[in-house]
Scaffold this motif. Structure first.
Motif, PDB file in Angstrom:
ATOM      1  N   GLU A   1       6.431  -9.129  -2.967  1.00  0.00           N
ATOM      2  CA  GLU A   1       5.574  -8.746  -4.098  1.00  0.00           C
ATOM      3  C   GLU A   1       4.159  -8.463  -3.384  1.00  0.00           C
ATOM      4  N   GLU A   2       3.620  -9.175  -2.627  1.00  0.00           N
ATOM      5  CA  GLU A   2       2.420  -8.913  -1.978  1.00  0.00           C
ATOM      6  C   GLU A   2       2.361  -7.848  -0.952  1.00  0.00           C
ATOM      7  N   LEU A   3       3.414  -7.778  -0.221  1.00  0.00           N
ATOM      8  CA  LEU A   3       3.595  -6.470   0.690  1.00  0.00           C
ATOM      9  C   LEU A   3       3.715  -5.320  -0.275  1.00  0.00           C
ATOM     10  N   GLU A   4       4.449  -5.382  -1.206  1.00  0.00           N
ATOM     11  CA  GLU A   4       4.425  -4.074  -2.199  1.00  0.00           C
ATOM     12  C   GLU A   4       3.209  -3.758  -2.786  1.00  0.00           C
ATOM     13  N   GLY A   5       2.435  -4.666  -3.115  1.00  0.00           N
ATOM     14  CA  GLY A   5       1.245  -4.552  -3.498  1.00  0.00           C
ATOM     15  C   GLY A   5       0.387  -3.741  -2.642  1.00  0.00           C
ATOM     16  N   MET A   6       0.245  -4.082  -1.187  1.00  0.00           N
ATOM     17  CA  MET A   6      -0.268  -3.515  -0.286  1.00  0.00           C
ATOM     18  C   MET A   6       0.005  -2.040  -0.090  1.00  0.00           C
ATOM     19  N   ILE A   7       1.514  -1.744  -0.101  1.00  0.00           N
ATOM     20  CA  ILE A   7       1.723  -0.512  -0.016  1.00  0.00           C
ATOM     21  C   ILE A   7       1.383   0.595  -1.360  1.00  0.00           C
ATOM     22  N   LEU A   8       1.329  -0.072  -2.285  1.00  0.00           N
ATOM     23  CA  LEU A   8       1.041   0.728  -3.600  1.00  0.00           C
ATOM     24  C   LEU A   8      -0.281   1.040  -3.428  1.00  0.00           C
ATOM     25  N   GLN A   9      -1.201   0.018  -3.040  1.00  0.00           N
ATOM     26  CA  GLN A   9      -2.647   0.339  -3.219  1.00  0.00           C
ATOM     27  C   GLN A   9      -2.848   1.382  -2.024  1.00  0.00           C
ATOM     28  N   LEU A  10      -2.474   1.439  -0.913  1.00  0.00           N
ATOM     29  CA  LEU A  10      -2.418   2.378   0.096  1.00  0.00           C
ATOM     30  C   LEU A  10      -1.969   3.824  -0.513  1.00  0.00           C
ATOM     31  N   ASP A  11      -0.721   3.865  -1.011  1.00  0.00           N
ATOM     32  CA  ASP A  11      -0.247   4.986  -1.689  1.00  0.00           C
ATOM     33  C   ASP A  11      -1.081   5.746  -2.778  1.00  0.00           C
ATOM     34  N   ALA A  12      -1.819   4.857  -3.452  1.00  0.00           N
ATOM     35  CA  ALA A  12      -2.606   5.538  -4.522  1.00  0.00           C
ATOM     36  C   ALA A  12      -3.894   6.113  -3.788  1.00  0.00           C
ATOM     37  N   MET A  13      -4.355   5.469  -2.734  1.00  0.00           N
ATOM     38  CA  MET A  13      -5.565   6.060  -1.916  1.00  0.00           C
ATOM     39  C   MET A  13      -5.169   7.179  -1.356  1.00  0.00           C
ATOM     40  N   LEU A  14      -3.920   7.299  -0.806  1.00  0.00           N
ATOM     41  CA  LEU A  14      -3.664   8.585  -0.006  1.00  0.00           C
ATOM     42  C   LEU A  14      -3.296   9.677  -1.135  1.00  0.00           C
ATOM     43  N   GLU A  15      -2.601   9.274  -2.113  1.00  0.00           N
ATOM     44  CA  GLU A  15      -2.782  10.353  -3.311  1.00  0.00           C
ATOM     45  C   GLU A  15      -4.082  11.084  -3.737  1.00  0.00           C
ATOM     46  N   ARG A  16      -4.818  10.117  -3.937  1.00  0.00           N
ATOM     47  CA  ARG A  16      -6.509  10.704  -4.257  1.00  0.00           C
ATOM     48  C   ARG A  16      -6.989  11.517  -3.359  1.00  0.00           C
ATOM     49  N   ALA A  17      -6.510  11.269  -2.054  1.00  0.00           N
ATOM     50  CA  ALA A  17      -6.968  11.869  -0.781  1.00  0.00           C
ATOM     51  C   ALA A  17      -6.192  12.969  -0.583  1.00  0.00           C
ATOM     52  N   ASN A  18      -5.298  13.581  -1.174  1.00  0.00           N
ATOM     53  CA  ASN A  18      -4.227  14.373  -1.066  1.00  0.00           C
ATOM     54  C   ASN A  18      -3.596  14.651   0.153  1.00  0.00           C
ATOM     55  N   PHE A  19      -3.226  13.411   0.576  1.00  0.00           N
ATOM     56  CA  PHE A  19      -2.604  13.212   2.001  1.00  0.00           C
ATOM     57  C   PHE A  19      -1.377  13.731   1.649  1.00  0.00           C
ATOM     58  N   PHE A  20      -0.360  13.444   0.732  1.00  0.00           N
ATOM     59  CA  PHE A  20       0.896  14.085   0.653  1.00  0.00           C
ATOM     60  C   PHE A  20       0.984  15.248   0.580  1.00  0.00           C
ATOM     61  N   PHE A  21       1.119  16.202   1.483  1.00  0.00           N
ATOM     62  CA  PHE A  21       1.300  17.511   1.542  1.00  0.00           C
ATOM     63  C   PHE A  21       2.187  18.119   2.867  1.00  0.00           C
ATOM     64  N   PRO A  22       2.992  19.095   2.445  1.00  0.00           N
ATOM     65  CA  PRO A  22       3.357  19.781   1.560  1.00  0.00           C
ATOM     66  C   PRO A  22       4.178  19.252   0.375  1.00  0.00           C
ATOM     67  N   PRO A  23       4.352  19.362  -0.605  1.00  0.00           N
ATOM     68  CA  PRO A  23       5.198  18.691  -1.657  1.00  0.00           C
ATOM     69  C   PRO A  23       6.565  18.475  -1.355  1.00  0.00           C
ATOM     70  N   GLU A  24       7.430  19.315  -0.404  1.00  0.00           N
ATOM     71  CA  GLU A  24       8.716  19.029  -0.143  1.00  0.00           C
ATOM     72  C   GLU A  24       8.837  17.865   0.886  1.00  0.00           C
ATOM     73  N   ARG A  25       7.457  17.493   1.391  1.00  0.00           N
ATOM     74  CA  ARG A  25       7.558  16.299   2.380  1.00  0.00           C
ATOM     75  C   ARG A  25       7.162  14.958   1.935  1.00  0.00           C
ATOM     76  N   VAL A  26       6.850  15.114   0.518  1.00  0.00           N
ATOM     77  CA  VAL A  26       6.184  13.705   0.115  1.00  0.00           C
ATOM     78  C   VAL A  26       7.067  12.505   0.183  1.00  0.00           C
ATOM     79  N   VAL A  27       8.549  12.759  -0.262  1.00  0.00           N
ATOM     80  CA  VAL A  27       9.448  11.643  -0.380  1.00  0.00           C
ATOM     81  C   VAL A  27       9.564  11.151   1.228  1.00  0.00           C
TER      82      VAL A  27
END
Length: 249
Positions: free
Chosen positions: A174-200
């Protein structure tokens, strides 16, 4: 039973001290000296031992090799030269296993610095220990030879020191998942996940990377603190830029 280290006709007090240091590094304390050239005790041995005083204090002196190994059932001679004596030849690793398996006291002979053991010395041993070494440069000093043999013997002993700081158990998922989700949200706001077909694929790679180390709870909290600080710093930069734009308009 711990083996006895026998230095046969050692020449320099410094080398006796260094050999004592090598012995104590790996838990050996029984040193026996056969006819040391400069007598015993030797004032040069103490500084070279670098604190292995217990070995030097207990060191015994004998006039002959036979006397030094009189109470030992198994005697090994370390040499890299063929001495015209037909005896079993083993590596330090094999000798160490045999010493551990034996219930009686064993002695390991080391020769003088310049010439090594004489044929008569080797004749008193049952087994010869030879270190696998570069045939084009087979020069080992006394302390090096002692430390190689002592190290192999120590592998069968519980000499490893515990970590200064106890290793913490892995954090709950649960703690590890919280860290991963926090980083994921930050990367999402920074437009890190690009191109769309590579997001997964990118998210899966990041998750795999972050789950490998086996983070402890403290490590997870530290990383999340770093992420929060970085996120806050970005927000402050955005706010400062907004104020600057408002002021200039």
């Amino acid at each position: 039973m711990k083996p006895v280290i026998v230095l046969v006709r050692p020449q320099l007090g410094e080398n006796i001290g260094k050999a004592a240091r090598a012995m104590l590094n790996f838990g050996l304390t029984d040193m026996r000296l056969v006819a040391p050239r400069d007598g015993w005790p030797n004032p040069q041995a103490g500084p070279a031992a670098s604190g292995a005083d217990v070995v030097l204090a207990k060191a015994q002196v004998f006039d002959s090799v036979a006397e030094a190994v009189a109470d030992c059932a198994h005697v090994y001679a370390t040499t890299v030269r063929k001495r015209g004596v037909t005896k079993p030849v083993v590596t330090p690793e094999v000798a160490a296993r045999d010493i551990h398996a034996a219930g009686e006291r064993s002695a390991i002979l080391f020769g003088p610095e310049r010439s090594g053991l004489e044929t008569d010395d080797v004749a008193l041993a049952r087994t010869i220990i030879t270190v696998p070494i570069n045939p084009e440069f087979g020069s080992l000093n006394l302390a090096q030879a002692v430390i190689l043999v002592a190290y192999e013997w120590s592998k069968g002993e519980a000499l490893a020191q515990p970590s200064i700081n106890p290793i913490e158990p892995p954090a709950p998922h649960e703690e590890l998942e919280g860290m991963i989700l926090q980083l994921d949200a930050m990367l999402e706001r920074a437009n890190f996940f690009f191109p769309p077909e590579r997001v997964v694929t990118t998210r899966r790679t990041l998750r795999t990377l972050l789950t490998k180390p086996g983070w402890s709870s403290q490590e997870v909290r530290t990383v999340r603190g770093v992420l929060s600080a970085l996120d806050g710093a970005k927000e402050r930069r955005v706010e400062a830029q907004r104020r600057s734009n408002d002021a200039s308009s």
